[in-house]
Scaffold this active site. Sequence first.
Site, PDB file in Angstrom:
ATOM      1  N   GLY A  69      29.044   8.159  60.088  1.00 24.97           N
ATOM      2  CA  GLY A  69      28.547   8.952  61.200  1.00 24.97           C
ATOM      3  C   GLY A  69      28.076   8.088  62.364  1.00 24.97           C
ATOM      4  O   GLY A  69      28.333   8.402  63.531  1.00 24.97           O
ATOM      5  N   THR A  70      27.404   6.999  62.043  1.00 24.16           N
ATOM      6  CA  THR A  70      26.894   6.098  63.085  1.00 24.16           C
ATOM      7  C   THR A  70      28.048   5.574  63.945  1.00 24.16           C
ATOM      8  O   THR A  70      27.965   5.566  65.176  1.00 24.16           O
ATOM      9  CB  THR A  70      26.157   4.910  62.428  1.00 24.16           C
ATOM     10  OG1 THR A  70      25.058   5.426  61.669  1.00 24.16           O
ATOM     11  CG2 THR A  70      25.638   3.929  63.460  1.00 24.16           C
ATOM     12  N   ASN A 149      18.256  16.167  61.544  1.00 24.93           N
ATOM     13  CA  ASN A 149      18.151  15.612  60.201  1.00 24.93           C
ATOM     14  C   ASN A 149      16.732  15.625  59.651  1.00 24.93           C
ATOM     15  O   ASN A 149      16.529  15.647  58.453  1.00 24.93           O
ATOM     16  CB  ASN A 149      18.716  14.188  60.170  1.00 24.93           C
ATOM     17  CG  ASN A 149      18.255  13.332  61.333  1.00 24.93           C
ATOM     18  OD1 ASN A 149      18.414  13.699  62.500  1.00 24.93           O
ATOM     19  ND2 ASN A 149      17.653  12.205  61.026  1.00 24.93           N
ATOM     20  N   GLN A 177      24.639  16.147  60.005  1.00 22.82           N
ATOM     21  CA  GLN A 177      23.743  16.886  59.115  1.00 22.82           C
ATOM     22  C   GLN A 177      24.175  18.351  58.961  1.00 22.82           C
ATOM     23  O   GLN A 177      23.849  18.986  57.969  1.00 22.82           O
ATOM     24  CB  GLN A 177      22.323  16.817  59.700  1.00 22.82           C
ATOM     25  CG  GLN A 177      21.202  16.972  58.717  1.00 22.82           C
ATOM     26  CD  GLN A 177      21.116  15.876  57.690  1.00 22.82           C
ATOM     27  OE1 GLN A 177      21.035  16.168  56.503  1.00 22.82           O
ATOM     28  NE2 GLN A 177      21.133  14.618  58.085  1.00 22.82           N
ATOM     29  N   HIS A 199      28.904  11.046  53.255  1.00 26.15           N
ATOM     30  CA  HIS A 199      27.861  10.895  52.225  1.00 26.15           C
ATOM     31  C   HIS A 199      26.739  11.921  52.332  1.00 26.15           C
ATOM     32  O   HIS A 199      25.858  11.968  51.471  1.00 26.15           O
ATOM     33  CB  HIS A 199      27.332   9.452  52.182  1.00 26.15           C
ATOM     34  CG  HIS A 199      26.380   9.067  53.262  1.00 26.15           C
ATOM     35  ND1 HIS A 199      25.021   9.094  53.079  1.00 26.15           N
ATOM     36  CD2 HIS A 199      26.581   8.636  54.520  1.00 26.15           C
ATOM     37  CE1 HIS A 199      24.436   8.673  54.200  1.00 26.15           C
ATOM     38  NE2 HIS A 199      25.371   8.401  55.088  1.00 26.15           N
ATOM     39  N   THR A 235      43.015  -1.499  58.210  1.00 27.73           N
ATOM     40  CA  THR A 235      43.568  -0.815  57.038  1.00 27.73           C
ATOM     41  C   THR A 235      42.619   0.277  56.573  1.00 27.73           C
ATOM     42  O   THR A 235      41.414   0.054  56.466  1.00 27.73           O
ATOM     43  CB  THR A 235      43.843  -1.830  55.914  1.00 27.73           C
ATOM     44  OG1 THR A 235      44.748  -2.800  56.414  1.00 27.73           O
ATOM     45  CG2 THR A 235      44.449  -1.157  54.689  1.00 27.73           C
ATOM     46  N   CYS A 348      15.823   6.058  58.062  1.00 28.01           N
ATOM     47  CA  CYS A 348      15.926   4.828  58.853  1.00 28.01           C
ATOM     48  C   CYS A 348      14.565   4.378  59.367  1.00 28.01           C
ATOM     49  O   CYS A 348      14.371   3.219  59.661  1.00 28.01           O
ATOM     50  CB  CYS A 348      16.850   5.048  60.041  1.00 28.01           C
ATOM     51  SG  CYS A 348      18.261   6.064  59.658  1.00 28.01           S
TER      52      CYS A 348
HETATM   53  C1  LIG Z   1      22.972  10.359  58.468  1.00 28.06           C
HETATM   54  C2  LIG Z   1      23.103  10.691  59.903  1.00 28.06           C
HETATM   55  C3  LIG Z   1      23.791   9.838  60.795  1.00 28.06           C
HETATM   56  C4  LIG Z   1      24.353   8.512  60.356  1.00 28.06           C
HETATM   57  O1  LIG Z   1      25.458   8.668  59.510  1.00 28.06           O
HETATM   58  P1  LIG Z   1      25.934   7.426  58.600  1.00 28.06           P
HETATM   59  O2  LIG Z   1      27.204   7.949  57.975  1.00 28.06           O
HETATM   60  O3  LIG Z   1      24.870   7.194  57.606  1.00 28.06           O
HETATM   61  O4  LIG Z   1      26.195   6.297  59.500  1.00 28.06           O
HETATM   62  C5  LIG Z   1      23.906  10.233  62.107  1.00 28.06           C
HETATM   63  N1  LIG Z   1      23.380  11.383  62.541  1.00 28.06           N
HETATM   64  C6  LIG Z   1      22.727  12.227  61.731  1.00 28.06           C
HETATM   65  C7  LIG Z   1      22.200  13.506  62.262  1.00 28.06           C
HETATM   66  C8  LIG Z   1      22.562  11.911  60.382  1.00 28.06           C
HETATM   67  O5  LIG Z   1      21.884  12.739  59.576  1.00 28.06           O
END
Ligand SMILES: *Cc1c(COP(=O)(O)O)cnc(C)c1O
Length: 411
Positions: A69-70, A149, A177, A199, A235, A348
Amino acid sequence: MIYLDHAATTPVAAEVLDAMLPWFSDDYANPGGIYQSGVKARNVVNRAREQVGALIGAQADEIYFTAGGTEADNWALRAVAESFADKGRHIITTRIEHHAVLHTCAYLEQKGYEITYLDADTDGLVHAEAVERAIRPDTILISVMAANNEIGTIQPIAEIGALAAGRGILFHTDAVQAVGQIPIDVKQMNIDLLSAGAHKIYGPKGVGCLYIRKGLKIGPLLHGGSQERSRRAGTENVPGIVGFGVAAALACRRLAEEQAVGGDPAESDPAAGNLIVGKLPCDMGKIRTLRDHMIRRFETEIPGCRLNGHRDRRLPGNVNLSFEGVEGESLLIRLDMKGICASAGSACTSGSLDPSHVLLAIGLTAAQAREAVRFSLGVENTQEEIDRTVETVKYTVAKLREMKQKGIQRV
Ligand SMILES: *Cc1c(COP(=O)(O)O)cnc(C)c1O
């Protein structure tokens, strides 16, 4: 152990792990290979692309796999900023975004972009009217998360999307989220870019995607090979992508099941996550019921307890509360000793003593923000676990307050 931190990450579903395993061992071919095993890997990646697309109403070729997500958030903001700099250098976002968005915005500010950070109200809602007021002739992007989140508040993204589309401004939403928890349809909601991660929906860590609306011309994230239609070279993470696909398919099934067992559809508001449920058992209905049960018990049995976030427009598994006079960290340490995993604000920022930026943005004082604890529920939680947690919290909160009254500083 009682795991109540699903907003930080979820366990990998058995079906997901089963589907992933062969791609680590027997089926190791590079999806770029021209031989049969390579073609097989390529096909399975594209199958996952369809499964992830189906979860958000996108076509397969609008899904670009990333390492989470990041990465998707970074890509969306940086690429729009770079590709549309000629049109303008103003971006609208909110103070309650994930750091993946906020810190990317801070980086863009250093590069000469101007960012407007919108406030949320005391329930954590960002109003479309506030977005509208912030629009300028040089606004190139609006980025508002689909659901928060920390406090679980679900934003009016369909309204914001319609507004952005009407003004010809791109709309990105961090839906990491929200995806899989509430129905999301990128077409109906006029979303141009959407970030998601595996995840948080019972898939593996280190894989996610950016949805890029077809026809939208933004630059690549990584330069190199022609993977992900030359927009994200490298890849492919085949096992991870396969896992994401299966996790998306399972989430799709849960959402469909919830809608199928719902009551009068006229009374439900999918955009707000308020589906009428409860006639028949289903996973999402169960999580929602457990959430409401937990909140009700806390509010009736523990004095000086306040719910953070919106009462109704709330993610199905989110319970965020402040217990007056009790440090969230002290409570969490004691819960951990009893085998209960929960979190203070976001994963975090926990471990640092900074109060949550989200709780400050919705008007809590720094002291109140330090009293917040987040329990995030998932499919495997039971009522027995919730009741045991409530009992433990009740006992611990009373104990900590008693110690405080007696003037014992260190707990
Ligand atoms: C967990 C989260 C992210 C980051 O996602 P990752 O896959 O852990 O990098 C970004 N935004 C929100 C709202 C999240 O809950």
